[in-house]
Design a protein around this motif. Structure first.
Motif, PDB file in Angstrom:
ATOM      1  N   ASP A  15     -94.354 -37.627  28.091  1.00 32.57           N
ATOM      2  CA  ASP A  15     -95.012 -38.852  27.864  1.00 32.57           C
ATOM      3  C   ASP A  15     -94.725 -39.277  26.328  1.00 32.57           C
ATOM      4  OD1 ASP A  15     -97.582 -40.586  27.062  1.00 32.57           O
ATOM      5  OD2 ASP A  15     -97.080 -41.245  29.103  1.00 32.57           O
ATOM      6  N   PRO A  16     -94.274 -40.401  26.120  1.00 28.45           N
ATOM      7  CA  PRO A  16     -93.965 -40.761  24.482  1.00 28.45           C
ATOM      8  C   PRO A  16     -95.271 -40.831  23.628  1.00 28.45           C
ATOM      9  CG  PRO A  16     -92.775 -42.345  26.164  1.00 28.45           C
ATOM     10  CD  PRO A  16     -93.698 -41.426  26.980  1.00 28.45           C
ATOM     11  N   GLU A  17     -96.363 -41.060  24.591  1.00 29.37           N
ATOM     12  CA  GLU A  17     -97.638 -41.238  23.944  1.00 29.37           C
ATOM     13  C   GLU A  17     -98.455 -40.044  23.603  1.00 29.37           C
ATOM     14  OE1 GLU A  17     -98.688 -43.933  22.104  1.00 29.37           O
ATOM     15  OE2 GLU A  17     -96.908 -45.017  22.793  1.00 29.37           O
ATOM     16  N   THR A  18     -98.431 -39.110  24.596  1.00 32.49           N
ATOM     17  CA  THR A  18     -99.294 -37.893  24.715  1.00 32.49           C
ATOM     18  C   THR A  18     -98.392 -36.773  24.670  1.00 32.49           C
ATOM     19  OG1 THR A  18     -99.373 -37.824  27.126  1.00 32.49           O
ATOM     20  CG2 THR A  18    -100.855 -39.249  26.032  1.00 32.49           C
ATOM     21  N   GLY A  19     -97.155 -36.855  24.910  1.00 31.46           N
ATOM     22  CA  GLY A  19     -96.398 -35.532  25.137  1.00 31.46           C
ATOM     23  C   GLY A  19     -96.461 -34.698  26.249  1.00 31.46           C
ATOM     24  N   LYS A  20     -97.407 -35.237  27.084  1.00 33.10           N
ATOM     25  CA  LYS A  20     -97.503 -34.512  28.515  1.00 33.10           C
ATOM     26  C   LYS A  20     -96.419 -34.317  29.275  1.00 33.10           C
ATOM     27  CE  LYS A  20    -102.698 -34.904  28.578  1.00 33.10           C
ATOM     28  NZ  LYS A  20    -103.759 -35.689  29.125  1.00 33.10           N
ATOM     29  N   MET A  21     -96.216 -33.305  30.120  1.00 29.87           N
ATOM     30  CA  MET A  21     -95.036 -33.373  30.922  1.00 29.87           C
ATOM     31  C   MET A  21     -95.475 -34.196  32.331  1.00 29.87           C
ATOM     32  SD  MET A  21     -93.769 -30.262  33.612  1.00 29.87           S
ATOM     33  CE  MET A  21     -92.950 -29.027  32.528  1.00 29.87           C
ATOM     34  N   GLN A  22     -94.655 -34.940  32.674  1.00 27.76           N
ATOM     35  CA  GLN A  22     -94.836 -35.904  33.755  1.00 27.76           C
ATOM     36  C   GLN A  22     -94.368 -35.565  35.058  1.00 27.76           C
ATOM     37  OE1 GLN A  22     -96.764 -38.973  33.130  1.00 27.76           O
ATOM     38  NE2 GLN A  22     -97.294 -37.513  31.453  1.00 27.76           N
ATOM     39  N   GLY A  57     -92.326 -26.625  15.257  1.00 24.88           N
ATOM     40  CA  GLY A  57     -93.829 -26.763  15.901  1.00 24.88           C
ATOM     41  C   GLY A  57     -94.179 -28.281  16.186  1.00 24.88           C
ATOM     42  N   HIS A  58     -93.311 -29.200  16.242  1.00 22.15           N
ATOM     43  CA  HIS A  58     -93.521 -30.593  16.576  1.00 22.15           C
ATOM     44  C   HIS A  58     -93.554 -30.571  18.058  1.00 22.15           C
ATOM     45  CE1 HIS A  58     -92.398 -30.969  12.099  1.00 22.15           C
ATOM     46  NE2 HIS A  58     -93.806 -31.685  12.213  1.00 22.15           N
ATOM     47  N   ARG A  59     -94.581 -31.465  18.671  1.00 22.40           N
ATOM     48  CA  ARG A  59     -94.558 -31.705  19.981  1.00 22.40           C
ATOM     49  C   ARG A  59     -93.310 -32.837  20.312  1.00 22.40           C
ATOM     50  NH1 ARG A  59     -99.778 -34.990  21.927  1.00 22.40           N
ATOM     51  NH2 ARG A  59     -98.345 -36.688  21.194  1.00 22.40           N
ATOM     52  N   ARG A  60     -92.723 -32.397  21.558  1.00 24.82           N
ATOM     53  CA  ARG A  60     -91.629 -33.319  22.033  1.00 24.82           C
ATOM     54  C   ARG A  60     -92.037 -34.453  22.694  1.00 24.82           C
ATOM     55  NH1 ARG A  60     -88.859 -27.783  22.706  1.00 24.82           N
ATOM     56  NH2 ARG A  60     -87.234 -27.869  21.247  1.00 24.82           N
ATOM     57  N   ALA A  61     -91.146 -35.348  22.776  1.00 28.06           N
ATOM     58  CA  ALA A  61     -91.654 -36.641  23.774  1.00 28.06           C
ATOM     59  C   ALA A  61     -90.327 -37.242  24.308  1.00 28.06           C
ATOM     60  CB  ALA A  61     -92.629 -37.674  22.687  1.00 28.06           C
ATOM     61  N   GLY A  62     -90.588 -38.034  25.109  1.00 25.17           N
ATOM     62  CA  GLY A  62     -89.510 -38.532  25.996  1.00 25.17           C
ATOM     63  C   GLY A  62     -88.702 -37.651  26.792  1.00 25.17           C
ATOM     64  N   TRP A  63     -87.336 -37.941  27.213  1.00 26.30           N
ATOM     65  CA  TRP A  63     -86.538 -37.169  27.809  1.00 26.30           C
ATOM     66  C   TRP A  63     -86.080 -35.684  26.901  1.00 26.30           C
ATOM     67  CZ3 TRP A  63     -86.339 -37.554  32.764  1.00 26.30           C
ATOM     68  CH2 TRP A  63     -86.286 -38.622  33.562  1.00 26.30           C
ATOM     69  N   TYR A  64     -86.259 -34.436  27.377  1.00 23.89           N
ATOM     70  CA  TYR A  64     -85.902 -33.168  27.070  1.00 23.89           C
ATOM     71  C   TYR A  64     -85.033 -32.499  27.787  1.00 23.89           C
ATOM     72  CZ  TYR A  64     -86.656 -28.546  25.383  1.00 23.89           C
ATOM     73  OH  TYR A  64     -86.330 -27.401  24.933  1.00 23.89           O
ATOM     74  N   GLY A 112     -95.052 -35.640  13.183  1.00 20.30           N
ATOM     75  CA  GLY A 112     -95.395 -35.556  14.547  1.00 20.30           C
ATOM     76  C   GLY A 112     -96.437 -34.665  14.709  1.00 20.30           C
ATOM     77  N   TRP A 113     -96.941 -34.452  16.078  1.00 19.98           N
ATOM     78  CA  TRP A 113     -97.937 -33.858  16.290  1.00 19.98           C
ATOM     79  C   TRP A 113     -97.720 -32.078  16.371  1.00 19.98           C
ATOM     80  CZ3 TRP A 113    -102.898 -35.355  16.629  1.00 19.98           C
ATOM     81  CH2 TRP A 113    -103.265 -36.641  16.496  1.00 19.98           C
ATOM     82  N   MET A 114     -98.624 -31.496  15.846  1.00 21.96           N
ATOM     83  CA  MET A 114     -98.645 -29.886  16.252  1.00 21.96           C
ATOM     84  C   MET A 114     -99.864 -29.293  16.781  1.00 21.96           C
ATOM     85  SD  MET A 114     -97.162 -29.394  12.123  1.00 21.96           S
ATOM     86  CE  MET A 114     -96.673 -28.079  12.339  1.00 21.96           C
ATOM     87  N   TYR A 115     -99.757 -28.038  17.196  1.00 16.47           N
ATOM     88  CA  TYR A 115    -100.810 -27.430  17.565  1.00 16.47           C
ATOM     89  C   TYR A 115    -101.016 -26.031  17.235  1.00 16.47           C
ATOM     90  CZ  TYR A 115    -104.544 -26.373  21.259  1.00 16.47           C
ATOM     91  OH  TYR A 115    -105.643 -25.910  21.942  1.00 16.47           O
ATOM     92  N   ARG A 116    -102.172 -25.627  16.936  1.00 19.83           N
ATOM     93  CA  ARG A 116    -102.528 -24.363  16.601  1.00 19.83           C
ATOM     94  C   ARG A 116    -103.406 -23.535  17.410  1.00 19.83           C
ATOM     95  NH1 ARG A 116    -103.796 -22.989  10.210  1.00 19.83           N
ATOM     96  NH2 ARG A 116    -105.312 -24.875  10.772  1.00 19.83           N
ATOM     97  N   ASP A 117    -103.313 -22.390  17.774  1.00 21.56           N
ATOM     98  CA  ASP A 117    -103.920 -21.556  18.760  1.00 21.56           C
ATOM     99  C   ASP A 117    -105.155 -20.984  17.778  1.00 21.56           C
ATOM    100  OD1 ASP A 117    -104.665 -20.356  20.810  1.00 21.56           O
ATOM    101  OD2 ASP A 117    -102.931 -19.308  21.301  1.00 21.56           O
ATOM    102  N   GLN A 118    -106.147 -20.388  18.543  1.00 24.74           N
ATOM    103  CA  GLN A 118    -107.186 -19.709  18.074  1.00 24.74           C
ATOM    104  C   GLN A 118    -106.915 -18.613  16.779  1.00 24.74           C
ATOM    105  OE1 GLN A 118    -110.450 -20.401  18.092  1.00 24.74           O
ATOM    106  NE2 GLN A 118    -110.886 -21.378  19.803  1.00 24.74           N
ATOM    107  N   ASP A 119    -105.727 -18.021  17.179  1.00 27.37           N
ATOM    108  CA  ASP A 119    -105.504 -16.888  16.144  1.00 27.37           C
ATOM    109  C   ASP A 119    -104.815 -17.615  15.005  1.00 27.37           C
ATOM    110  OD1 ASP A 119    -103.108 -17.632  17.189  1.00 27.37           O
ATOM    111  OD2 ASP A 119    -102.449 -15.497  17.841  1.00 27.37           O
TER     112      ASP A 119
END
Length: 379
Positions: A261-268, A243-250, A214-221
């Motif tokens: 959002d299942p595609e972007t992971g953004k809170m709706q 560290g994996h981005r969640r999707a769907g119901w949580y 899945g998708w992960m995100y790393r900060d500047q540090d």
């Protein structure tokens, strides 16, 4: 976490070389974009990271010219389309301002190597051996580091590690070659190492990265976002312990449910329809938490009122008994207001499906008085 650490150790410039070499020659490559889901993003810093930035601009088989096309003249010749200065001014104006006229007006393997060096270290150089910017470390490739200049008889290239180089004019006029062998029949005459190699200040890679899970995100540090909520570019995301981005119901630790959002992971926020059961749910406009019971859709110009069951599903096209009072829910789920509505059959009220009820103009509550009951008019 052990898996991520191992991944970070094993991934480096060699992996990016493999991905970059997969590009086919294309006429427009200055700002080519690749899907991170199809290749792993490097986690290196410094010289290697800046090299990788260039790989996306000039992948293998691209043409180092203003319009991205071969000019058709012999190696070493130039025109306005492929002069180093015109290329730099078109795509790298800040760098072009610092270049000297000697290689602004040329296009050779040396010019490309000079350009790469300039991109890496931020200042111009003339001849490798005559510059105080370099140390001649001999001809042993095992001593070379990515970013070093390799000088052959009549040819120059930038070393990438693992016996590979980044070069131009090797086999085709003005064409960039990425990941070709450093061992050439012309023979290595010298390897020049940049004296300010360790002074380059490039922040560690940060941003989205895809792995097999899945998708992960790393900060500047350099740290991964794990086990919590994080705001990225004005949107909220939730990451698990790996560290994996969640999707769907949580369901969060606060007991609230959220739809990511299942595609972007953004809170709706607001109305969302579950693709599994087709039901509609209302997510708080500020917190994103799934709601239950009565809600009012303030995003609708009519400020309609809806009722959500204990699972958050919007009820529609029915009557409900709430705290002893009846309310009618229209086919779109909104509470019926100010009018006659078909009464539900087989309710404790004893009314039949031939009966109609009148509801309050503002609340939608059934008016429990005989004067507001009537037999359903016949057509």
């Amino acid at each position: 976490m052990k898996k991520m650490i191992k991944k970070a150790i094993n991934r480096g410039i060699a992996g990016v070389l493999t991905a970059a070499m997969a590009f086919t020659a294309a006429p427009a490559v200055w700002a080519s974009e690749t899907d991170p889901a199809d290749e792993e993003v490097s986690q290196t810093g410094g010289v290697e990271q800046k090299l990788e930035e260039l790989f996306e601009i000039y992948p293998d088989g691209s043409y180092f010219s203003v319009n991205g096309e071969a000019c058709g003249h012999s190696s070493g010749s130039t025109c306005d389309n492929c002069k180093m200065g015109n290329i730099a001014e078109e795509y790298f104006p800040e760098l072009a301002a610092q270049m000297n006229s000697a290689y602004k007006n040329s296009w050779t393997c040396v010019g490309f190597a000079q350009f790469v060096y300039f991109y890496l270290f931020g200042h111009e150089v003339g001849k490798w051996g005559d510059s105080s910017d370099f140390t001649d470390i001999g001809t042993d490739l095992s001593l070379a580091q990515p970013g070093d200049v390799i000088e052959y008889s009549g040819h120059s290239a930038i070393y990438l590690g693992d016996g590979l180089v980044y070069e131009a004019n090797w086999g085709e006029t003005n064409q960039v070659s990425l990941g070709t062998s450093a061992e050439k029949d012309r023979g290595i005459e010298a390897i020049y190492h940049a004296n300010n190699y360790d002074e380059i200040d490039v922040p560690p890679y940060n941003g989205w990265e895809w792995d097999s899970e899945g998708w992960m995100y790393r900060d500047q540090d350099g740290t991964w976002y794990v086990n919590g909520w994080y705001e990225i570019d004005d949107a909220w995301y939730s990451f698990d312990a790996n560290g994996h981005r969640r999707a769907g119901w949580y369901a969060d630790t606060d007991g609230q449910w959220y739809w990511l959002d299942p595609e972007t992971g953004k809170m709706q926020y607001g109305w969302v329809q579950d693709p599994e059961d087709g039901a509609w749910y209302w997510l708080d406009l500020e917190t994103g938490a799934m709601q239950r019971g009565w809600i009012q859709d303030t995003t609708n110009q009519y400020n309609k009122i809806y009722y959500l069951d204990s699972n958050g599903r919007m009820l529609k096209d029915q009557w409900i008994n709430y705290n002893g009072s009846y309310y009618v829910l229209a086919p779109d789920g909104a509470v019926g207001m100010n009018g006659w509505w078909d009464a539900p059959a087989d309710t404790e009220s004893g009314f039949s499906e031939d009966t109609q009820w009148f509801v309050q103009p503002n609340t939608g509550e059934f008016i429990n008085s005989p004067q507001y009951w009537r037999v359903k008019p016949t057509a």
